[in-house]
Design a protein around this motif. Sequence first.
Motif, PDB file in Angstrom:
ATOM      1  N   GLY A  85       0.816  -1.218   0.000  1.00 48.54           N
ATOM      2  CA  GLY A  85       0.000   0.000   0.000  1.00 48.54           C
ATOM      3  C   GLY A  85       0.843   1.258   0.000  1.00 48.54           C
ATOM      4  O   GLY A  85       0.515   2.232  -0.683  1.00 48.54           O
ATOM      5  N   GLU A  86       1.939   1.255   0.755  1.00 44.42           N
ATOM      6  CA  GLU A  86       2.831   2.414   0.792  1.00 44.42           C
ATOM      7  C   GLU A  86       3.478   2.652  -0.569  1.00 44.42           C
ATOM      8  O   GLU A  86       3.563   3.787  -1.036  1.00 44.42           O
ATOM      9  N   VAL A  87       3.923   1.581  -1.209  1.00 43.61           N
ATOM     10  CA  VAL A  87       4.557   1.719  -2.520  1.00 43.61           C
ATOM     11  C   VAL A  87       3.543   2.225  -3.538  1.00 43.61           C
ATOM     12  O   VAL A  87       3.843   3.117  -4.337  1.00 43.61           O
ATOM     13  N   LEU A  88       2.340   1.681  -3.525  1.00 42.57           N
ATOM     14  CA  LEU A  88       1.322   2.113  -4.483  1.00 42.57           C
ATOM     15  C   LEU A  88       0.899   3.555  -4.249  1.00 42.57           C
ATOM     16  O   LEU A  88       0.587   4.278  -5.198  1.00 42.57           O
ATOM     17  N   ALA A  89       0.909   3.998  -3.002  1.00 49.21           N
ATOM     18  CA  ALA A  89       0.542   5.378  -2.707  1.00 49.21           C
ATOM     19  C   ALA A  89       1.597   6.354  -3.228  1.00 49.21           C
ATOM     20  O   ALA A  89       1.275   7.483  -3.600  1.00 49.21           O
ATOM     21  N   ARG A  90       2.836   5.932  -3.272  1.00 49.01           N
ATOM     22  CA  ARG A  90       3.921   6.813  -3.727  1.00 49.01           C
ATOM     23  C   ARG A  90       4.247   6.636  -5.202  1.00 49.01           C
ATOM     24  O   ARG A  90       5.098   7.346  -5.736  1.00 49.01           O
ATOM     25  N   LEU A  91       3.583   5.727  -5.883  1.00 50.64           N
ATOM     26  CA  LEU A  91       3.895   5.437  -7.274  1.00 50.64           C
ATOM     27  C   LEU A  91       3.773   6.650  -8.193  1.00 50.64           C
ATOM     28  O   LEU A  91       4.661   6.863  -9.034  1.00 50.64           O
ATOM     29  N   PRO A  92       2.740   7.485  -8.081  1.00 54.27           N
ATOM     30  CA  PRO A  92       2.691   8.668  -8.958  1.00 54.27           C
ATOM     31  C   PRO A  92       3.899   9.599  -8.787  1.00 54.27           C
ATOM     32  O   PRO A  92       4.420  10.127  -9.765  1.00 54.27           O
ATOM     33  N   GLN A  93       4.353   9.777  -7.557  1.00 56.86           N
ATOM     34  CA  GLN A  93       5.534  10.613  -7.313  1.00 56.86           C
ATOM     35  C   GLN A  93       6.775   9.991  -7.950  1.00 56.86           C
ATOM     36  O   GLN A  93       7.610  10.700  -8.512  1.00 56.86           O
ATOM     37  N   ILE A  94       6.895   8.681  -7.849  1.00 55.22           N
ATOM     38  CA  ILE A  94       8.042   7.984  -8.417  1.00 55.22           C
ATOM     39  C   ILE A  94       8.049   8.131  -9.930  1.00 55.22           C
ATOM     40  O   ILE A  94       9.093   8.385 -10.533  1.00 55.22           O
ATOM     41  N   ILE A  95       6.881   8.010 -10.551  1.00 56.90           N
ATOM     42  CA  ILE A  95       6.786   8.132 -12.009  1.00 56.90           C
ATOM     43  C   ILE A  95       7.149   9.544 -12.451  1.00 56.90           C
ATOM     44  O   ILE A  95       7.898   9.725 -13.419  1.00 56.90           O
ATOM     45  N   ARG A  96       6.631  10.556 -11.746  1.00 53.08           N
ATOM     46  CA  ARG A  96       6.964  11.939 -12.098  1.00 53.08           C
ATOM     47  C   ARG A  96       8.464  12.203 -11.949  1.00 53.08           C
ATOM     48  O   ARG A  96       9.086  12.847 -12.792  1.00 53.08           O
ATOM     49  N   ALA A  97       9.059  11.694 -10.885  1.00 53.42           N
ATOM     50  CA  ALA A  97      10.495  11.890 -10.673  1.00 53.42           C
ATOM     51  C   ALA A  97      11.302  11.190 -11.766  1.00 53.42           C
ATOM     52  O   ALA A  97      12.296  11.736 -12.259  1.00 53.42           O
ATOM     53  N   TRP A  98      10.886   9.995 -12.157  1.00 53.75           N
ATOM     54  CA  TRP A  98      11.591   9.271 -13.206  1.00 53.75           C
ATOM     55  C   TRP A  98      11.500  10.012 -14.537  1.00 53.75           C
ATOM     56  O   TRP A  98      12.478  10.107 -15.276  1.00 53.75           O
ATOM     57  N   ARG A  99      10.343  10.602 -14.860  1.00 51.68           N
ATOM     58  CA  ARG A  99      10.195  11.377 -16.097  1.00 51.68           C
ATOM     59  C   ARG A  99      11.103  12.602 -16.065  1.00 51.68           C
ATOM     60  O   ARG A  99      11.697  12.970 -17.078  1.00 51.68           O
ATOM     61  N   GLU A 100      11.215  13.232 -14.909  1.00 52.95           N
ATOM     62  CA  GLU A 100      12.087  14.396 -14.792  1.00 52.95           C
ATOM     63  C   GLU A 100      13.544  14.003 -14.995  1.00 52.95           C
ATOM     64  O   GLU A 100      14.296  14.696 -15.686  1.00 52.95           O
ATOM     65  N   VAL A 101      13.939  12.873 -14.438  1.00 52.74           N
ATOM     66  CA  VAL A 101      15.314  12.388 -14.611  1.00 52.74           C
ATOM     67  C   VAL A 101      15.586  12.103 -16.082  1.00 52.74           C
ATOM     68  O   VAL A 101      16.624  12.495 -16.627  1.00 52.74           O
ATOM     69  N   ARG A 102      14.646  11.436 -16.745  1.00 55.13           N
ATOM     70  CA  ARG A 102      14.818  11.130 -18.170  1.00 55.13           C
ATOM     71  C   ARG A 102      14.905  12.406 -18.998  1.00 55.13           C
ATOM     72  O   ARG A 102      15.701  12.497 -19.933  1.00 55.13           O
ATOM     73  N   ARG A 103      14.070  13.391 -18.652  1.00 53.23           N
ATOM     74  CA  ARG A 103      14.080  14.653 -19.392  1.00 53.23           C
ATOM     75  C   ARG A 103      15.424  15.361 -19.204  1.00 53.23           C
ATOM     76  O   ARG A 103      15.991  15.896 -20.148  1.00 53.23           O
ATOM     77  N   GLU A 104      15.949  15.356 -17.985  1.00 54.09           N
ATOM     78  CA  GLU A 104      17.243  16.001 -17.719  1.00 54.09           C
ATOM     79  C   GLU A 104      18.376  15.259 -18.422  1.00 54.09           C
ATOM     80  O   GLU A 104      19.286  15.881 -18.961  1.00 54.09           O
ATOM     81  N   LEU A 105      18.337  13.942 -18.424  1.00 55.61           N
ATOM     82  CA  LEU A 105      19.379  13.168 -19.086  1.00 55.61           C
ATOM     83  C   LEU A 105      19.317  13.324 -20.600  1.00 55.61           C
ATOM     84  O   LEU A 105      20.336  13.234 -21.272  1.00 55.61           O
ATOM     85  N   GLY A 106      18.132  13.568 -21.125  1.00 54.08           N
ATOM     86  CA  GLY A 106      17.968  13.733 -22.553  1.00 54.08           C
ATOM     87  C   GLY A 106      18.335  15.114 -23.046  1.00 54.08           C
ATOM     88  O   GLY A 106      18.197  15.414 -24.224  1.00 54.08           O
ATOM     89  N   GLY A 107      18.772  15.993 -22.196  1.00 56.66           N
ATOM     90  CA  GLY A 107      19.185  17.324 -22.599  1.00 56.66           C
ATOM     91  C   GLY A 107      18.039  18.312 -22.630  1.00 56.66           C
ATOM     92  O   GLY A 107      18.174  19.394 -23.157  1.00 56.66           O
ATOM     93  N   GLY A 108      16.912  17.967 -22.040  1.00 56.31           N
ATOM     94  CA  GLY A 108      15.760  18.860 -22.041  1.00 56.31           C
ATOM     95  C   GLY A 108      15.735  19.757 -20.834  1.00 56.31           C
ATOM     96  O   GLY A 108      14.724  19.904 -20.184  1.00 56.31           O
ATOM     97  N   ALA A 109      16.843  20.373 -20.512  1.00 57.80           N
ATOM     98  CA  ALA A 109      16.919  21.220 -19.326  1.00 57.80           C
ATOM     99  C   ALA A 109      16.235  22.565 -19.529  1.00 57.80           C
ATOM    100  O   ALA A 109      16.178  23.368 -18.623  1.00 57.80           O
ATOM    101  N   GLY A 110      15.674  22.806 -20.743  1.00 61.49           N
ATOM    102  CA  GLY A 110      15.027  24.076 -21.013  1.00 61.49           C
ATOM    103  C   GLY A 110      13.662  24.196 -20.389  1.00 61.49           C
ATOM    104  O   GLY A 110      13.014  25.225 -20.493  1.00 61.49           O
TER     105      GLY A 110
END
Length: 66
Positions: free
Chosen positions: A25-50
């Motif tokens: 339950g704790e993991v599922l409750a935090r899953l949206p935050q984890i997904i958003r953080a992962w997208r931000e990491v991918r965007r930063e690694l892809g050079g989309g710092a703009g």
Amino acid sequence: MEWDDITLAILAVFGCLTLLLAQVGEVLARLPQIIRAWREVRRELGGGAGGSEEPGFTDGTQSRDH
């Protein structure tokens, strides 16, 4: 095996199940935050710092029609 042993085994199994369900339950409750953080990491690694958003993901929801 005596009744005391059976009772303790049942209590141990239910205790482990309760702990497992609480952790899931704790993991599922935090899953949206984890997904958003992962997208931000991918965007930063892809050079989309703009600060440009990924297409289709403006507010954390997918807006593509299937």
